[in-house]
Write a protein that holds these residues in place. Structure first.
Motif, mmCIF file in Angstrom:
data_model
loop_
_atom_site.group_PDB
_atom_site.id
_atom_site.type_symbol
_atom_site.label_atom_id
_atom_site.label_comp_id
_atom_site.label_asym_id
_atom_site.label_seq_id
_atom_site.Cartn_x
_atom_site.Cartn_y
_atom_site.Cartn_z
ATOM 1 N N PHE A 177 60.847 -47.936 -0.231
ATOM 2 C CA PHE A 177 60.094 -49.039 0.352
ATOM 3 C C PHE A 177 60.049 -48.968 1.877
ATOM 4 O O PHE A 177 59.082 -49.424 2.491
ATOM 5 N N ILE A 178 61.062 -48.391 2.503
ATOM 6 C CA ILE A 178 60.996 -48.189 3.949
ATOM 7 C C ILE A 178 59.900 -47.179 4.280
ATOM 8 O O ILE A 178 59.169 -47.323 5.271
ATOM 9 N N ALA A 179 59.759 -46.144 3.450
ATOM 10 C CA ALA A 179 58.676 -45.179 3.653
ATOM 11 C C ALA A 179 57.314 -45.857 3.518
ATOM 12 O O ALA A 179 56.384 -45.582 4.290
ATOM 13 N N ILE A 180 57.191 -46.766 2.556
ATOM 14 C CA ILE A 180 55.930 -47.480 2.356
ATOM 15 C C ILE A 180 55.602 -48.365 3.554
ATOM 16 O O ILE A 180 54.437 -48.520 3.935
ATOM 17 N N THR A 181 56.623 -48.936 4.179
ATOM 18 C CA THR A 181 56.384 -49.842 5.310
ATOM 19 C C THR A 181 56.186 -49.115 6.634
ATOM 20 O O THR A 181 55.808 -49.748 7.625
ATOM 21 N N SER A 182 56.433 -47.811 6.676
ATOM 22 C CA SER A 182 56.350 -47.105 7.960
ATOM 23 C C SER A 182 54.940 -47.159 8.545
ATOM 24 O O SER A 182 54.764 -47.379 9.752
ATOM 25 N N GLY A 183 53.925 -46.980 7.698
ATOM 26 C CA GLY A 183 52.551 -47.046 8.181
ATOM 27 C C GLY A 183 52.201 -48.394 8.776
ATOM 28 O O GLY A 183 51.726 -48.477 9.923
ATOM 29 N N PRO A 184 52.431 -49.497 8.040
ATOM 30 C CA PRO A 184 52.168 -50.816 8.618
ATOM 31 C C PRO A 184 52.975 -51.111 9.877
ATOM 32 O O PRO A 184 52.493 -51.802 10.773
ATOM 33 N N ARG A 185 54.195 -50.584 9.961
ATOM 34 C CA ARG A 185 54.995 -50.827 11.172
ATOM 35 C C ARG A 185 54.362 -50.141 12.384
ATOM 36 O O ARG A 185 54.284 -50.725 13.471
ATOM 37 N N PHE A 186 53.932 -48.895 12.218
ATOM 38 C CA PHE A 186 53.245 -48.209 13.317
ATOM 39 C C PHE A 186 51.924 -48.910 13.639
ATOM 40 O O PHE A 186 51.536 -49.013 14.808
ATOM 41 N N ALA A 187 51.231 -49.385 12.606
ATOM 42 C CA ALA A 187 49.972 -50.097 12.827
ATOM 43 C C ALA A 187 50.207 -51.381 13.607
ATOM 44 O O ALA A 187 49.418 -51.740 14.489
ATOM 45 N N LEU A 188 51.289 -52.076 13.296
ATOM 46 C CA LEU A 188 51.611 -53.307 14.017
ATOM 47 C C LEU A 188 51.805 -53.028 15.503
ATOM 48 O O LEU A 188 51.290 -53.757 16.361
ATOM 49 N N VAL A 189 52.545 -51.958 15.807
ATOM 50 C CA VAL A 189 52.779 -51.598 17.209
ATOM 51 C C VAL A 189 51.461 -51.254 17.899
ATOM 52 O O VAL A 189 51.180 -51.712 19.018
ATOM 53 N N GLY A 190 50.635 -50.453 17.231
ATOM 54 C CA GLY A 190 49.367 -50.054 17.826
ATOM 55 C C GLY A 190 48.420 -51.216 18.040
ATOM 56 O O GLY A 190 47.776 -51.330 19.093
ATOM 57 N N LEU A 191 48.330 -52.103 17.064
ATOM 58 C CA LEU A 191 47.432 -53.250 17.181
ATOM 59 C C LEU A 191 47.925 -54.243 18.233
ATOM 60 O O LEU A 191 47.123 -54.863 18.934
ATOM 61 N N TRP A 192 49.244 -54.392 18.327
ATOM 62 C CA TRP A 192 49.786 -55.270 19.365
ATOM 63 C C TRP A 192 49.452 -54.722 20.753
ATOM 64 O O TRP A 192 49.133 -55.483 21.671
ATOM 65 N N TYR A 193 49.498 -53.393 20.887
ATOM 66 C CA TYR A 193 49.122 -52.783 22.165
ATOM 67 C C TYR A 193 47.644 -53.028 22.466
ATOM 68 O O TYR A 193 47.280 -53.402 23.593
#
Length: 256
Positions: A65-81
């Motif tokens: 499940f951590i592997a599954i969340t890695s994409g959304p976590r990177f997306a969150l950082v990118g979108l926040w930027y």
């Protein structure tokens, strides 16, 4: 229509941690509450490290499940930027770099477990906690001062850093003074940090509610022939739902 919720990131993280905890308590309770000095009944609740890294299948469940969340976590950082970036401002770039580092550090303590290499596991986990300070402060500084999100961020950040103080004290009591039961209390502080950290990132749902991303097929490739498709596809993401709309080019449909 396919719906997508930003809360899915939070849900997957909850499944990763809570799922591993439930499975671990069910299958290996006495083993995961034991540490280098004491076991049950002196210690009766497992730490995060013991839960996610010591035993199968809880370790595999957590890693999945951590592997599954890695994409959304990177997306969150990118979108926040993208949401906070301003010309001539260095803070958004610094916060984004910190967010990427935190995500990589999370992968470090996830896939290098305490059983595999205790020292490196601790280095990754401590790095994650240390990087949380500039990430948290930076996100608060970049938040709109009148937004509902910044109020929640300040409260969660205060609780997060306040929890670190007793956690460090209890760890010293366990590691140096070998006080029975200290590690169980330390474990509760550790789990509290996880909850507060996930909640802090989940607050971005308020910021992203007005953000829209559109991906358009302008050449008709989705229909198999460039430039001739009467139905290019448009995807929109408002972080609450996906909308799939078919835009008909009236020029390709002469009136009858």
């Amino acid at each position: 229509m396919k719906k997508f919720h930003m809360s899915s990131l939070t849900t997957r993280l909850e499944v990763a941690f809570v799922g591993a905890l439930v499975v671990g308590l069910s299958l290996h309770y006495h083993k995961i509450v034991r540490n280098e000095f004491y076991g049950y009944p002196q210690e009766w609740f497992p730490s995060v490290s013991a839960t996610i890294g010591d035993r199968y299948p809880e370790r595999s469940l957590f890693m999945l499940f951590i592997a599954i969340t890695s994409g959304p976590r990177f997306a969150l950082v990118g979108l926040w930027y993208l949401l906070t970036a301003r010309r001539g401002k260095a803070l958004p770039k610094f916060v984004a770099a910190t967010g990427i580092f935190r995500t990589l550090a999370c992968g470090g303590f996830t896939y290098v477990t305490s059983t595999d290499d205790h020292d490196r596991h601790d280095v990754f986990m401590i790095s994650y906690i240390v990087a949380t300070l500039p990430w948290t402060v930076g996100c608060i500084a970049l938040s709109s001062p009148n937004s509902r999100a910044v109020k929640h961020r300040k409260r969660l950040a205060a609780a997060f850093f306040a929890t670190i103080i007793p956690m460090v004290y209890l760890y010293i009591q366990h590691k140096v003074h070998r006080v029975p039961g200290a590690y169980t209390k330390y474990a509760f502080c550790e789990w509290s940090l996880i909850i507060l950290d996930v909640a802090f990132d989940a607050v971005t749902v308020y910021d992203f509610s007005s953000l829209e991303i559109a991906v358009r097929d302008t050449q008709g490739l989705s229909n198999g022939s460039a430039g001739t498709s009467p139905c290019p596809i448009q995807y929109r993401d408002r972080f609450t739902s996906w909308e799939r709309g078919f835009i008909v080019d009236e020029a390709n449909y002469p009136s009858v």
